[in-house]
Design a protein around this motif. Structure first.
Motif, PDB file in Angstrom:
ATOM      1  N   LEU A  89       0.666  -1.016  -0.022  1.00 33.10           N
ATOM      2  CA  LEU A  89       0.207  -0.297  -0.327  1.00 33.10           C
ATOM      3  C   LEU A  89       0.903   0.907  -0.166  1.00 33.10           C
ATOM      4  O   LEU A  89       1.840   1.413   0.924  1.00 33.10           O
ATOM      5  N   GLU A  90       0.956   2.369  -1.151  1.00 32.26           N
ATOM      6  CA  GLU A  90       1.327   3.518  -0.877  1.00 32.26           C
ATOM      7  C   GLU A  90       0.350   4.349  -1.579  1.00 32.26           C
ATOM      8  O   GLU A  90      -1.189   4.613  -2.119  1.00 32.26           O
ATOM      9  N   GLN A  91       0.546   5.984  -0.890  1.00 32.73           N
ATOM     10  CA  GLN A  91      -0.062   7.064  -1.265  1.00 32.73           C
ATOM     11  C   GLN A  91       0.251   7.529  -2.757  1.00 32.73           C
ATOM     12  O   GLN A  91       1.284   7.241  -3.354  1.00 32.73           O
ATOM     13  N   VAL A  92      -0.628   7.911  -2.828  1.00 32.82           N
ATOM     14  CA  VAL A  92      -0.404   9.336  -4.370  1.00 32.82           C
ATOM     15  C   VAL A  92       0.802   9.526  -4.210  1.00 32.82           C
ATOM     16  O   VAL A  92       1.116  10.260  -3.768  1.00 32.82           O
ATOM     17  N   GLY A  93       1.495   9.120  -5.334  1.00 27.82           N
ATOM     18  CA  GLY A  93       2.360  10.417  -5.242  1.00 27.82           C
ATOM     19  C   GLY A  93       4.238   9.857  -5.281  1.00 27.82           C
ATOM     20  O   GLY A  93       4.875   9.956  -4.957  1.00 27.82           O
ATOM     21  N   GLY A  94       4.126   8.569  -4.751  1.00 25.87           N
ATOM     22  CA  GLY A  94       4.855   7.732  -4.199  1.00 25.87           C
ATOM     23  C   GLY A  94       5.654   6.759  -4.588  1.00 25.87           C
ATOM     24  O   GLY A  94       5.130   6.587  -6.244  1.00 25.87           O
ATOM     25  N   SER A  95       6.166   5.776  -4.426  1.00 28.82           N
ATOM     26  CA  SER A  95       6.641   5.023  -5.224  1.00 28.82           C
ATOM     27  C   SER A  95       7.225   3.658  -4.228  1.00 28.82           C
ATOM     28  O   SER A  95       6.829   3.390  -3.073  1.00 28.82           O
ATOM     29  N   LYS A 117      -0.293   6.592  -9.007  1.00 22.81           N
ATOM     30  CA  LYS A 117      -1.423   7.269  -9.264  1.00 22.81           C
ATOM     31  C   LYS A 117      -2.330   6.275  -8.593  1.00 22.81           C
ATOM     32  O   LYS A 117      -2.460   4.958  -8.298  1.00 22.81           O
ATOM     33  N   PRO A 118      -3.473   6.503  -8.491  1.00 18.98           N
ATOM     34  CA  PRO A 118      -5.002   5.348  -7.778  1.00 18.98           C
ATOM     35  C   PRO A 118      -4.847   4.310  -8.960  1.00 18.98           C
ATOM     36  O   PRO A 118      -5.433   3.618  -8.779  1.00 18.98           O
ATOM     37  N   ASP A 119      -4.845   4.926 -10.212  1.00 16.11           N
ATOM     38  CA  ASP A 119      -4.907   3.816 -11.387  1.00 16.11           C
ATOM     39  C   ASP A 119      -4.029   3.213 -11.914  1.00 16.11           C
ATOM     40  O   ASP A 119      -4.506   1.835 -12.782  1.00 16.11           O
ATOM     41  N   ASP A 120      -3.075   2.963 -11.124  1.00 14.39           N
ATOM     42  CA  ASP A 120      -1.881   1.998 -10.575  1.00 14.39           C
ATOM     43  C   ASP A 120      -2.241   0.929 -10.018  1.00 14.39           C
ATOM     44  O   ASP A 120      -1.605  -0.222  -9.879  1.00 14.39           O
ATOM     45  N   THR A 121      -3.876   1.041  -9.087  1.00 14.35           N
ATOM     46  CA  THR A 121      -3.981  -0.095  -8.369  1.00 14.35           C
ATOM     47  C   THR A 121      -3.959  -1.060  -9.444  1.00 14.35           C
ATOM     48  O   THR A 121      -4.763  -1.587 -10.083  1.00 14.35           O
ATOM     49  N   ALA A 122      -3.149  -2.639  -8.948  1.00 14.17           N
ATOM     50  CA  ALA A 122      -3.955  -3.819  -9.746  1.00 14.17           C
ATOM     51  C   ALA A 122      -2.839  -4.481  -8.231  1.00 14.17           C
ATOM     52  O   ALA A 122      -2.286  -4.577  -8.460  1.00 14.17           O
ATOM     53  N   VAL A 123      -2.864  -6.164  -9.517  1.00 10.43           N
ATOM     54  CA  VAL A 123      -1.911  -6.899  -9.446  1.00 10.43           C
ATOM     55  C   VAL A 123      -0.987  -7.211 -10.013  1.00 10.43           C
ATOM     56  O   VAL A 123      -1.335  -7.171 -11.542  1.00 10.43           O
ATOM     57  N   TYR A 124       0.292  -7.453 -10.513  1.00 12.91           N
ATOM     58  CA  TYR A 124       1.094  -6.917 -11.131  1.00 12.91           C
ATOM     59  C   TYR A 124       1.721  -8.778 -10.920  1.00 12.91           C
ATOM     60  O   TYR A 124       1.667  -9.268 -10.037  1.00 12.91           O
ATOM     61  N   TYR A 125       2.459  -8.303 -12.261  1.00 10.57           N
ATOM     62  CA  TYR A 125       2.347  -9.667 -12.615  1.00 10.57           C
ATOM     63  C   TYR A 125       3.909 -10.100 -12.973  1.00 10.57           C
ATOM     64  O   TYR A 125       4.093  -9.395 -14.501  1.00 10.57           O
ATOM     65  N   CYS A 126       4.711 -10.770 -13.377  1.00 12.20           N
ATOM     66  CA  CYS A 126       6.231 -10.835 -13.800  1.00 12.20           C
ATOM     67  C   CYS A 126       5.783 -12.391 -15.063  1.00 12.20           C
ATOM     68  O   CYS A 126       5.340 -13.270 -14.538  1.00 12.20           O
ATOM     69  N   LYS A 127       6.687 -11.661 -15.779  1.00  7.75           N
ATOM     70  CA  LYS A 127       6.431 -12.492 -17.227  1.00  7.75           C
ATOM     71  C   LYS A 127       7.571 -12.957 -17.394  1.00  7.75           C
ATOM     72  O   LYS A 127       8.587 -12.304 -18.105  1.00  7.75           O
ATOM     73  N   TYR A 170       5.972 -17.454 -18.747  1.00  4.11           N
ATOM     74  CA  TYR A 170       5.530 -18.208 -17.587  1.00  4.11           C
ATOM     75  C   TYR A 170       5.181 -16.760 -17.248  1.00  4.11           C
ATOM     76  O   TYR A 170       5.350 -16.059 -16.961  1.00  4.11           O
ATOM     77  N   TRP A 171       4.416 -17.326 -16.081  1.00  3.49           N
ATOM     78  CA  TRP A 171       3.936 -16.555 -14.749  1.00  3.49           C
ATOM     79  C   TRP A 171       4.500 -16.113 -13.656  1.00  3.49           C
ATOM     80  O   TRP A 171       4.367 -17.477 -13.588  1.00  3.49           O
ATOM     81  N   GLY A 172       4.955 -15.331 -12.732  1.00  8.09           N
ATOM     82  CA  GLY A 172       4.805 -15.734 -11.153  1.00  8.09           C
ATOM     83  C   GLY A 172       3.301 -15.409 -10.963  1.00  8.09           C
ATOM     84  O   GLY A 172       2.249 -15.557 -11.621  1.00  8.09           O
ATOM     85  N   GLN A 173       3.175 -15.829  -9.461  1.00  7.14           N
ATOM     86  CA  GLN A 173       1.411 -15.766  -8.876  1.00  7.14           C
ATOM     87  C   GLN A 173       1.474 -14.271  -8.651  1.00  7.14           C
ATOM     88  O   GLN A 173      -0.066 -14.108  -8.483  1.00  7.14           O
ATOM     89  N   GLY A 174       1.902 -12.763  -8.501  1.00 11.71           N
ATOM     90  CA  GLY A 174       1.324 -11.704  -8.274  1.00 11.71           C
ATOM     91  C   GLY A 174       1.419 -10.420  -7.140  1.00 11.71           C
ATOM     92  O   GLY A 174       1.591 -11.750  -6.550  1.00 11.71           O
ATOM     93  N   THR A 175       1.509 -10.149  -7.111  1.00 10.18           N
ATOM     94  CA  THR A 175       1.610  -9.176  -5.880  1.00 10.18           C
ATOM     95  C   THR A 175       1.036  -8.228  -5.778  1.00 10.18           C
ATOM     96  O   THR A 175       0.473  -7.352  -7.085  1.00 10.18           O
ATOM     97  N   GLN A 176       0.287  -7.787  -4.942  1.00  5.08           N
ATOM     98  CA  GLN A 176      -1.122  -6.593  -5.472  1.00  5.08           C
ATOM     99  C   GLN A 176       0.022  -5.191  -4.649  1.00  5.08           C
ATOM    100  O   GLN A 176       0.303  -5.141  -4.308  1.00  5.08           O
ATOM    101  N   VAL A 177      -0.451  -4.321  -5.963  1.00  3.10           N
ATOM    102  CA  VAL A 177       0.256  -3.052  -5.013  1.00  3.10           C
ATOM    103  C   VAL A 177      -1.498  -2.168  -5.017  1.00  3.10           C
ATOM    104  O   VAL A 177      -2.697  -2.052  -6.073  1.00  3.10           O
ATOM    105  N   THR A 178      -1.605  -1.462  -4.208  1.00  2.35           N
ATOM    106  CA  THR A 178      -2.657  -0.466  -3.651  1.00  2.35           C
ATOM    107  C   THR A 178      -1.909   1.128  -3.571  1.00  2.35           C
ATOM    108  O   THR A 178      -0.763   1.390  -2.842  1.00  2.35           O
ATOM    109  N   VAL A 179      -2.794   1.887  -4.582  1.00  2.00           N
ATOM    110  CA  VAL A 179      -2.477   2.949  -4.181  1.00  2.00           C
ATOM    111  C   VAL A 179      -3.712   3.990  -3.753  1.00  2.00           C
ATOM    112  O   VAL A 179      -4.627   4.065  -4.050  1.00  2.00           O
ATOM    113  N   SER A 180      -3.354   4.544  -2.342  1.00  2.00           N
ATOM    114  CA  SER A 180      -5.022   5.397  -2.191  1.00  2.00           C
ATOM    115  C   SER A 180      -4.454   6.914  -2.332  1.00  2.00           C
ATOM    116  O   SER A 180      -3.266   7.710  -2.023  1.00  2.00           O
ATOM    117  N   SER A 181      -5.377   7.538  -1.914  1.00  2.06           N
ATOM    118  CA  SER A 181      -4.658   8.859  -2.649  1.00  2.06           C
ATOM    119  C   SER A 181      -5.989   9.578  -0.965  1.00  2.06           C
ATOM    120  O   SER A 181      -6.157  10.625  -0.627  1.00  2.06           O
TER     121      SER A 181
END
Length: 121
Positions: free
Chosen positions: A11-17, A87-97, A110-121
């Motif tokens: 979980l990260e705030q808008v504008g964060g990294s 940005k909030p629109d970056d909120t998603a499950v991110y997969y490596c391929k 080949y795919w990874g299991q995914g990692t959740q990224v949540t951007v809060s405003s």
């Protein structure tokens, strides 16, 4: 066979990294092009960024160009995604391929299991 394990989401705030990592094992890492895809809630999986086997070529979706950076360390069998100005629109499950193409999906990927990224405003 290639095994991929993502880490670094959260979980990260808008504008964060955030920096995502994808550790690969199973065969010579530098053979495959690598990519990050993401799947926002209720939407299709979409391309984010890709990198060639040597790391010499990188590719980005327009929505992340200038904010995200993909890189790889073939000595560590790891690919990274540095995500800045989140940005909030970056909120998603991110997969490596891992696969033949750095920007599109193919049957033998080949795919990874995914990692959740949540951007809060």
């Amino acid at each position: 066979q290639v095994q991929l394990v993502e880490s670094g989401g959260g979980l990260e705030q808008v504008g964060g990294s955030l920096r995502l990592s994808c550790a690969a094992s199973g065969r010579t890492f530098g053979v495959d092009a690598m990519a990050w895809f993401r799947q926002p809630p209720g939407k299709e999986r979409e391309f984010v960024a890709g990198i060639s086997g040597s790391g010499g070529s990188t590719f980005y979706a327009g929505s992340v160009q200038g904010r995200f950076i993909i890189s790889r360390d073939n000595a560590k069998n790891t690919v990274y995604l540095q995500m800045n100005s989140l940005k909030p629109d970056d909120t998603a499950v991110y997969y490596c391929k891992a696969g033949r193409f750095p920007t599109k999906i193919a049957p033998n990927d080949y795919w990874g299991q995914g990692t959740q990224v949540t951007v809060s405003s």
